[in-house]
Design an enzyme around this catalytic site. Structure first.
Site, PDB file in Angstrom:
ATOM      1  N   SER A  59       0.832  -1.197   0.000  1.00  0.00           N
ATOM      2  CA  SER A  59       0.000   0.000   0.000  1.00  0.00           C
ATOM      3  C   SER A  59       0.876   1.260   0.000  1.00  0.00           C
ATOM      4  O   SER A  59       1.701   1.436  -0.870  1.00  0.00           O
ATOM      5  CB  SER A  59      -0.963  -0.039   1.188  1.00  0.00           C
ATOM      6  OG  SER A  59      -1.964   0.935   1.066  1.00  0.00           O
ATOM      7  N   ASP A 205      -5.580  -3.734  -2.673  1.00  0.00           N
ATOM      8  CA  ASP A 205      -4.645  -3.445  -1.576  1.00  0.00           C
ATOM      9  C   ASP A 205      -4.048  -4.720  -0.978  1.00  0.00           C
ATOM     10  O   ASP A 205      -4.766  -5.616  -0.529  1.00  0.00           O
ATOM     11  CB  ASP A 205      -5.396  -2.670  -0.490  1.00  0.00           C
ATOM     12  CG  ASP A 205      -4.464  -1.998   0.502  1.00  0.00           C
ATOM     13  OD1 ASP A 205      -3.366  -2.515   0.731  1.00  0.00           O
ATOM     14  OD2 ASP A 205      -4.847  -0.949   1.047  1.00  0.00           O
TER      15      ASP A 205
END
Length: 722
Positions: A59, A205
C-alpha cells in the site's frame, strides 16, 4: 601491473565487505496516509549509513519503497508529497472548467456518482468510488516514468510489492513489470479505488493479506536482519463502531491486524521493529504527511542503537549508494504519438485534447492536464500513457481504457425543496444515456421527471466530424409543472402549465469554453387553473414556432459553488407566430481571497419586439434571485437582477469529495420594468440573503434566510439537483 593488482585487491575488499556484513531486508507496511512515516525512517537509515539489500512494501509502503528504489531521496519524497494536492488526487474528474460542455450539463442534471452501466448482464456499478486516474499520473511523474518506463526487474535495488487478487484472495508478489502499475495495484483499497487489472488478475490493496511483508524479504534476498516498519491503523474502540462505515473500517482493520500479528511473530531477536506513534493521524490524513514523517523519524531514532549495528563506513555506504543509483534521464523528444486500445471511441475524440506535438520535447505537466480533459469526456475508466522505444524512436503511447460498464448508462437526480413562500416540492429524475451510437460519437439521452414537475424528454446529439467541434441536435419533450401567480404580491392562483416542445438545430463547440447553438423550436403551451382566482383567464393555449440562438460560456471551477471563474449566457428567441422576441442575458463570476470567496451575478430578460407571453416572462423571487420573496413572485417584461456576495469557507469535503461548506451573505437588487400584475413596491427592490451552503454527494445543499423591503422575508431549505 600495479594498477591491475590494486583493482583485484579492491574487488576482494568489496567482496569481503559484502560477505562480512549481514544482509538487510527493509519492510514498509501499509497504512494509508500514515505510511508517510516511512520517509522519516529512511532519513535515519541514511544518517546512520545503513545499506539495504532488498525492500518490500504494501500500500503506502509500496509507494515509498518504489519511489526510493527509483532514485528519490527521502528529502525529495518530502518535497513531492508537499507539492501534491492529495484531496484533489482522489477525485478522478478534472475541475469543472476543464470539462467539455456536454459533460458540464450532464453534471448539472444528475447526481454525481449515480452513473450505473446498463449491459447485457444487467445493471453494473463502477468498480470503485475512485478509478485512480490522477493517482496513476502522479505515480508516473513521481518515479520519472515520464522520462523512461520504470520496470521492477530493472531497478538496481530488488523491490517487491504486495497486492491481493480480489477474485480469490491470493497474496500476489510483484517483482517484475511496470513499477507504477504495481504501486497503483497495492494501493487499491477495495470499494474506494477500482482494482488494477494486471496479467489477467484484478488486484487490490495488499494489506488484506500481508500488510507487513516480512516473509518476502527473507525469500527475496535471504535477509539476515529485517527492519520492519509497521504503520497500520489501530482498531476502533467498541463504542466507536456504531455505523456502516465504521463497521466496514473495523472489519478491514481486523483482517489486516491478523496478518500483521502473524507476520511480526516470525521476527527474531536480531530483527528490528519500528512502530511510529502516529496518534490521531488517520489513513486518510494525507495533508499531515510532514507530521507523519516526523513521527517516523522520531521512532527510528529511538532504535538508533540497534540500527547503528548495521552501519558501514562512509566510503562503503557511498559505494552502496552508487550501486543502487538510478539514472533519471533527460526529457525525451517525442518522435511519434499513438493512441492505443480504443474500440468504440474514435481516436480523434482523444487526440483533440492532446497538445503534445511530435518532434517536441515531452511536456509532462501539459500531458497530464490533457489526459485529464480526455478522461473528463466520461467514456473511460482511465487514460494513461507510456514511453516506448521503437526502432530507436521515442513513441508516446496514450492508452485510454473504455468503461467496462459502458457505453450505456442509467443516471439519477433528486431534488427536495421547501420555502416559507411556496411550501415544499420534490422531484425524482431518471436518465438513460446511450453513447457512441456511431463512429462520430452520436448520443441519445432519455429523461423522465416525476414529482412536483412531471415530464419526459428525448435528446439526440450528433457530432458532424471526428473532432466534435460541429454538431447537430434534435430534442423533444413534455413538461407539466405548477406555476404560481401573485396579485399585489399575494399568491392568488395556482396553474398547471403543460408545455410540449421540439427543437432541431446545429451548433459549434468552443473547445472547453462553451457552445453556440442555432435552431428552430416548435412549442405548444396549455395553462389550466388548479386553485385560486383565475386572474389570468386570458392565458390562451398557444403554439409558437421560433428561431432560437443560444450562447453559453462557462469557465467556473465548480457547478454550484465556484471558488473562481466566470460564466456567461445569452439567448435570443424570435417567435414567428407570436409576434415577439425574447433576449436573455446572464453571467456570474467568483474570486477567492484566502478562506473567502467574493462573487457577483446578474441577469436581464427583455423583449426587443412585442411583449413577452406570461410563460416566457422574466421572473424574480427565490433563493439568490431576490431571496426575501417567493419563487416567481414578480414577473413581467424588462426584468433585471444583480447581487454581490461574500462567502466564508468554514469546512471542506473529506478525502475523495470535491466542494466545501460556506457561510455567505448576499446583497441583492431587482426590478421589473413592465410588471404583469400590480406590485406593492414598484421600481427597484432590495433584499439581503444569509445562508449556509455547499456541495455534497447529493448535489448542492443550502439553508437560507432572505430579508427585504417593508418586512418581506422568506426562508429556504434545498438539497439535490436544480
Amino acid at each position: 601491473m600495479l594498477a591491475l593488482a590494486a583493482l583485484f585487491a579492491g574487488l576482494g575488499l568489496e567482496t569481503a565487505w559484502a560477505q562480512a556484513r549481514p544482509k538487510v531486508g527493509l519492510v514498509l507496511g501499509g497504512g494509508g496516509a500514515r505510511g508517510a512515516a516511512h520517509i522519516g525512517v529512511l532519513e535515519v537509515l541514511e544518517r546512520l549509513r545503513v545499506p539495504v539489500d532488498c525492500v518490500a512494501g504494501t500500500s503506502m509502503g509500496a509507494l515509498v519503497a518504489g519511489a526510493w528504489a527509483a532514485g528519490l531521496s527521502p528529502a525529495q519524497m518530502r518535497t513531492e508529497l508537499g507539492r501534491a494536492n492529495w484531496n484533489d488526487m482522489f477525485i478522478d474528474s478534472p475541475d469543472f472548467n476543464e470539462l467539455d460542455f456536454r459533460s458540464k450539463r450532464l453534471a448539472q442534471r444528475f447526481l454525481p456518482g449515480s452513473e450505473t452501466g446498463v449491459t447485457p448482464r444487467g445493471l453494473v456499478s463502477p468498480p470503485g468510488v475512485v478509478s485512480g486516474q490522477k493517482i496513476k499520473l502522479f505515480f508516473n511523474q513521481l518515479v520519472h516514468a515520464d522520462v523512461v518506463e520504470r520496470e521492477l526487474e530493472q531497478l538496481p535495488l530488488p523491490v517487491s510489492i504486495i497486492a491481493t487478487d480480489i477474485g480469490n484472495g491470493a497474496r500476489v508478489v510483484l517483482r517484475e513489470g511496470s513499477l507504477t502499475l504495481a504501486m497503483r495495484a497495492s494501493m487499491s483499497v477495495p470499494g474506494l479505488m477500482a482494482p488494477q487489472e494486471l496479467d489477467g488478475r484484478r488486484l487490490v490493496d495488499g494489506g488484506l493479506v500481508d500488510n507487513v511483508p516480512i516473509r518476502e524479504v527473507r525469500e527475496r534476498c535471504n535477509a539476515d536482519v529485517v527492519i520492519a516498519v509497521n504503520v497500520g491503523s489501530p482498531l476502533l474502540k467498541p463504542e466507536d463502531v456504531n455505523g456502516f462505515f465504521s463497521v466496514a473500517a473495523q472489519m478491514v482493520a481486523l483482517l489486516t491486524e491478523q496478518n500483521v500479528s502473524a507476520s511480526l511473530a516470525t521476527l527474531t531477536a536480531r530483527d528490528i521493529v519500528i512502530q511510529p506513534g502516529l496518534g490521531t493521524i488517520t489513513a486518510a490524513d494525507f495533508e499531515r504527511h510532514a507530521e507523519a514523517a516526523g513521527h517516523g523519524r522520531l521512532a527510528a531514532e529511538l532504535k538508533a542503537d540497534q540500527l547503528a549495528t548495521l552501519s558501514v563506513p562512509a566510503a562503503e555506504y557511498a559505494q552502496w549508494q552508487r550501486r543502487i543509483a538510478v539514472s533519471k534521464g533527460q526529457v525525451p523528444r517525442i518522435d511519434d504519438i499513438e493512441i492505443a486500445g480504443v474500440e468504440r471511441v474514435n481516436v480523434a475524440a482523444v487526440s483533440r485534447h492532446l497538445k503534445q506535438l511530435a518532434g517536441a520535447p515531452l511536456d509532462t505537466g501539459a500531458l497530464n492536464r490533457d489526459l485529464l480533459r480526455a478522461f473528463g469526456d466520461g467514456s473511460y475508466e482511465r487514460v494513461d500513457y507510456s514511453l516506448v522505444k521503437v526502432g530507436g524512436r521515442n513513441l508516446l503511447r496514450v492508452m485510454p481504457v473504455e468503461k467496462s460498464w459502458g457505453p450505456d448508462y442509467l443516471r439519477l437526480g433528486v431534488r427536495l425543496e421547501t420555502s416559507l413562500g411556496l411550501g415544499a416540492s420534490y422531484q425524482l429524475r431518471v436518465g438513460y444515456q446511450k453513447t457512441w451510437l456511431n463512429a462520430l460519437g452520436g448520443e441519445l439521452l432519455l429523461i423522465g421527471d416525476l414529482g412536483s414537475s412531471t415530464g419526459a424528454a428525448a435528446e439526440f446529439y450528433q457530432p458532424l466530424e471526428p473532432g466534435q467541434r460541429f454538431f447537430g441536435y434534435a430534442q423533444a419533450g413534455y413538461l407539466r409543472e405548477r406555476i404560481d401567480f401573485f396579485f399585489v404580491e399575494q399568491r392568488v392562483a395556482e396553474y398547471r402549465s403543460a408545455t410540449a416542445q421540439a427543437e432541431l438545430g446545429l451548433g459549434m463547440n468552443f473547445a472547453l469554453l462553451g457552445q453556440l447553438r442555432l435552431g428552430w423550436r416548435e412549442s405548444k403551451v396549455t395553462n389550466s387553473l388548479e386553485t385560486g382566482v383565475d386572474v389570468f383567464s386570458l392565458l390562451p393555449e398557444r403554439s409558437t414556432g421560433s428561431l432560437v440562438v443560444a450562447l453559453e460560456l462557462d469557465q467556473s471551477d465548480s457547478l454550484y459553488f465556484p471558488r473562481r471563474g466566470w460564466e456567461f449566457r445569452a439567448s435570443y428567441l424570435d417567435a414567428d407566430r407570436g409576434d415577439f422576441t425574447r433576449l436573455a442575458l446572464g453571467g456570474r463570476a467568483a474570486l477567492p481571497l484566502g478562506d473567502w470567496v467574493l462573487g457577483v451575478r446578474g441577469s436581464w430578460v427583455d423583449s426587443p419586439r412585442g411583449l413577452l407571453p406570461l410563460n416566457d416572462a422574466g421572473r424574480l423571487g427565490g433563493f439568490l434571485n431576490l431571496s426575501a420573496y417567493a419563487k416567481g413572485q414578480f414577473l413581467g417584461d424588462g426584468v433585471a437582477y444583480a447581487h454581490v456576495r461574500a462567502e466564508r469557507i468554514i469546512g471542506r469535503a473529506p478525502l475523495g469529495l470535491r466542494g466545501d461548506m460556506r457561510l455567505g451573505v448576499a446583497l441583492e437588487a431587482g426590478r421589473v420594468a413592465t410588471p404583469y400584475a400590480p406590485q406593492r413596491r414598484p421600481g427597484w427592490l432590495g433584499s439581503v440573503a444569509v445562508y449556509l451552503g455547499g456541495e455534497t454527494p447529493f448535489g448542492p445543499v443550502y439553508l437560507g434566510l432572505g430579508l427585504g423591503d417593508r418586512g418581506a422575508s422568506n426562508a429556504y431549505l434545498f438539497l439535490g439537483t436544480p
